[in-house]
Design a protein around this motif. Sequence first.
Motif, mmCIF file in Angstrom:
data_model
loop_
_atom_site.group_PDB
_atom_site.id
_atom_site.type_symbol
_atom_site.label_atom_id
_atom_site.label_comp_id
_atom_site.label_asym_id
_atom_site.label_seq_id
_atom_site.Cartn_x
_atom_site.Cartn_y
_atom_site.Cartn_z
ATOM 1 N N LEU A 91 13.190 -10.532 1.531
ATOM 2 C CA LEU A 91 12.144 -11.405 2.056
ATOM 3 C C LEU A 91 10.761 -10.999 1.540
ATOM 4 N N LEU A 92 10.528 -9.700 1.440
ATOM 5 C CA LEU A 92 9.256 -9.195 0.931
ATOM 6 C C LEU A 92 9.038 -9.660 -0.505
ATOM 7 N N TRP A 93 10.073 -9.586 -1.292
ATOM 8 C CA TRP A 93 10.006 -9.998 -2.696
ATOM 9 C C TRP A 93 9.783 -11.511 -2.812
ATOM 10 N N LEU A 94 10.475 -12.277 -1.966
ATOM 11 C CA LEU A 94 10.385 -13.732 -2.056
ATOM 12 C C LEU A 94 9.183 -14.319 -1.328
ATOM 13 N N LEU A 95 8.943 -13.861 -0.077
ATOM 14 C CA LEU A 95 7.968 -14.527 0.784
ATOM 15 C C LEU A 95 6.726 -13.709 1.099
ATOM 16 N N GLY A 96 6.724 -12.439 0.732
ATOM 17 C CA GLY A 96 5.540 -11.631 0.946
ATOM 18 C C GLY A 96 5.577 -10.803 2.217
ATOM 19 N N PHE A 97 4.577 -9.938 2.335
ATOM 20 C CA PHE A 97 4.528 -8.959 3.417
ATOM 21 C C PHE A 97 4.471 -9.602 4.800
ATOM 22 N N PHE A 98 3.555 -10.531 5.002
ATOM 23 C CA PHE A 98 3.348 -11.052 6.345
ATOM 24 C C PHE A 98 4.530 -11.882 6.843
ATOM 25 N N VAL A 99 5.103 -12.704 6.000
ATOM 26 C CA VAL A 99 6.257 -13.508 6.411
ATOM 27 C C VAL A 99 7.467 -12.598 6.645
ATOM 28 N N ALA A 100 7.749 -11.702 5.698
ATOM 29 C CA ALA A 100 8.902 -10.800 5.829
ATOM 30 C C ALA A 100 8.767 -9.917 7.064
ATOM 31 N N SER A 101 7.582 -9.359 7.254
ATOM 32 C CA SER A 101 7.375 -8.488 8.411
ATOM 33 C C SER A 101 7.480 -9.263 9.707
ATOM 34 N N LEU A 133 -5.756 -5.552 9.345
ATOM 35 C CA LEU A 133 -6.992 -4.792 9.548
ATOM 36 C C LEU A 133 -6.963 -3.475 8.776
ATOM 37 N N VAL A 134 -5.869 -2.728 8.923
ATOM 38 C CA VAL A 134 -5.792 -1.409 8.291
ATOM 39 C C VAL A 134 -5.659 -1.515 6.772
ATOM 40 N N PHE A 135 -4.669 -2.253 6.310
ATOM 41 C CA PHE A 135 -4.383 -2.270 4.879
ATOM 42 C C PHE A 135 -5.373 -3.119 4.082
ATOM 43 N N VAL A 136 -5.631 -4.340 4.533
ATOM 44 C CA VAL A 136 -6.458 -5.258 3.754
ATOM 45 C C VAL A 136 -7.943 -4.990 3.976
ATOM 46 N N GLU A 137 -8.354 -4.891 5.231
ATOM 47 C CA GLU A 137 -9.783 -4.774 5.522
ATOM 48 C C GLU A 137 -10.314 -3.357 5.310
ATOM 49 N N ILE A 138 -9.607 -2.346 5.819
ATOM 50 C CA ILE A 138 -10.115 -0.973 5.732
ATOM 51 C C ILE A 138 -9.795 -0.338 4.384
ATOM 52 N N PHE A 139 -8.521 -0.378 3.979
ATOM 53 C CA PHE A 139 -8.119 0.275 2.735
ATOM 54 C C PHE A 139 -8.243 -0.625 1.504
ATOM 55 N N ASP A 140 -8.612 -1.897 1.717
ATOM 56 C CA ASP A 140 -8.814 -2.853 0.637
ATOM 57 C C ASP A 140 -7.594 -2.935 -0.289
ATOM 58 N N MET A 141 -6.409 -2.996 0.337
ATOM 59 C CA MET A 141 -5.160 -3.100 -0.420
ATOM 60 C C MET A 141 -4.735 -4.567 -0.496
ATOM 61 N N ARG A 142 -4.114 -4.903 -1.570
ATOM 62 C CA ARG A 142 -3.536 -6.246 -1.727
ATOM 63 C C ARG A 142 -2.056 -6.140 -1.379
ATOM 64 N N LEU A 143 -1.676 -6.741 -0.273
ATOM 65 C CA LEU A 143 -0.282 -6.683 0.155
ATOM 66 C C LEU A 143 0.539 -7.695 -0.635
ATOM 67 N N PRO A 144 1.824 -7.422 -0.820
ATOM 68 C CA PRO A 144 2.666 -8.331 -1.605
ATOM 69 C C PRO A 144 2.674 -9.743 -1.028
ATOM 70 N N GLN A 145 2.480 -10.736 -1.901
ATOM 71 C CA GLN A 145 2.503 -12.129 -1.475
ATOM 72 C C GLN A 145 3.890 -12.744 -1.613
ATOM 73 N N GLY A 146 4.704 -12.199 -2.466
ATOM 74 C CA GLY A 146 6.029 -12.754 -2.692
ATOM 75 C C GLY A 146 5.995 -13.855 -3.737
ATOM 76 N N LEU A 147 7.111 -14.056 -4.392
ATOM 77 C CA LEU A 147 7.201 -15.052 -5.460
ATOM 78 C C LEU A 147 6.906 -16.455 -4.977
ATOM 79 N N VAL A 148 7.505 -16.846 -3.875
ATOM 80 C CA VAL A 148 7.342 -18.210 -3.376
ATOM 81 C C VAL A 148 5.900 -18.447 -2.943
ATOM 82 N N MET A 149 5.330 -17.496 -2.208
ATOM 83 C CA MET A 149 3.958 -17.669 -1.724
ATOM 84 C C MET A 149 2.957 -17.660 -2.881
ATOM 85 N N GLU A 150 3.208 -16.878 -3.916
ATOM 86 C CA GLU A 150 2.332 -16.900 -5.086
ATOM 87 C C GLU A 150 2.380 -18.253 -5.782
ATOM 88 N N ARG A 151 3.584 -18.819 -5.880
ATOM 89 C CA ARG A 151 3.725 -20.139 -6.505
ATOM 90 C C ARG A 151 3.002 -21.200 -5.681
#
Length: 159
Positions: A91-101, A133-151
């Motif tokens: 799911l992480l690979w296909l749909l990204g971090f937020f959907v999979a989680s 908040l922690v990963f994106v806002e504080i650590f400025d990380m780009r979480l995986p979006q997944g193939l489908v969500m990127e498309r």
Amino acid sequence: MMDRARWPAIGFATTLLLVMAYVAATGLGARGLSGLFPAVVGSVGALVALVNLVQVLRGSRAGEDPLEATGIDARWAAGLSLGVPTIYALLLWLLGFFVASGVVLAGLPWLLGYRRKVVILGMVVLTLLAADLVFVEIFDMRLPQGLVMERIGDALLAE
């Protein structure tokens, strides 16, 4: 003499401890703020892995089945242990971090028999907001979006 049936558990616990210690050491060796997150996660993970290793080495008490108290069948527990991380990775690979989680955070308690929908939904929303908040806002990380969500994102930007 140690029971040979516990060797896989000891090997896994030892490997987990070594991996977490490596993550902590890598984080501590990094310069600046970039090493803070791996250092914290690795240190806490190493501590938990060490406790797990000690428990495995001590073994369970005579006649004690660790799953008996929970009412979970050993095959069901093994299936979840193998299936949930596999499904999450897919799911992480296909749909990204937020959907999979979100799917896993909602689905796992449900599979384990917890049926309070409002509590599950609240836990999912709060956990995802905290992760953002922690990963994106504080650590400025780009979480995986997944193939489908990127498309989908690319298609929306192309319009």
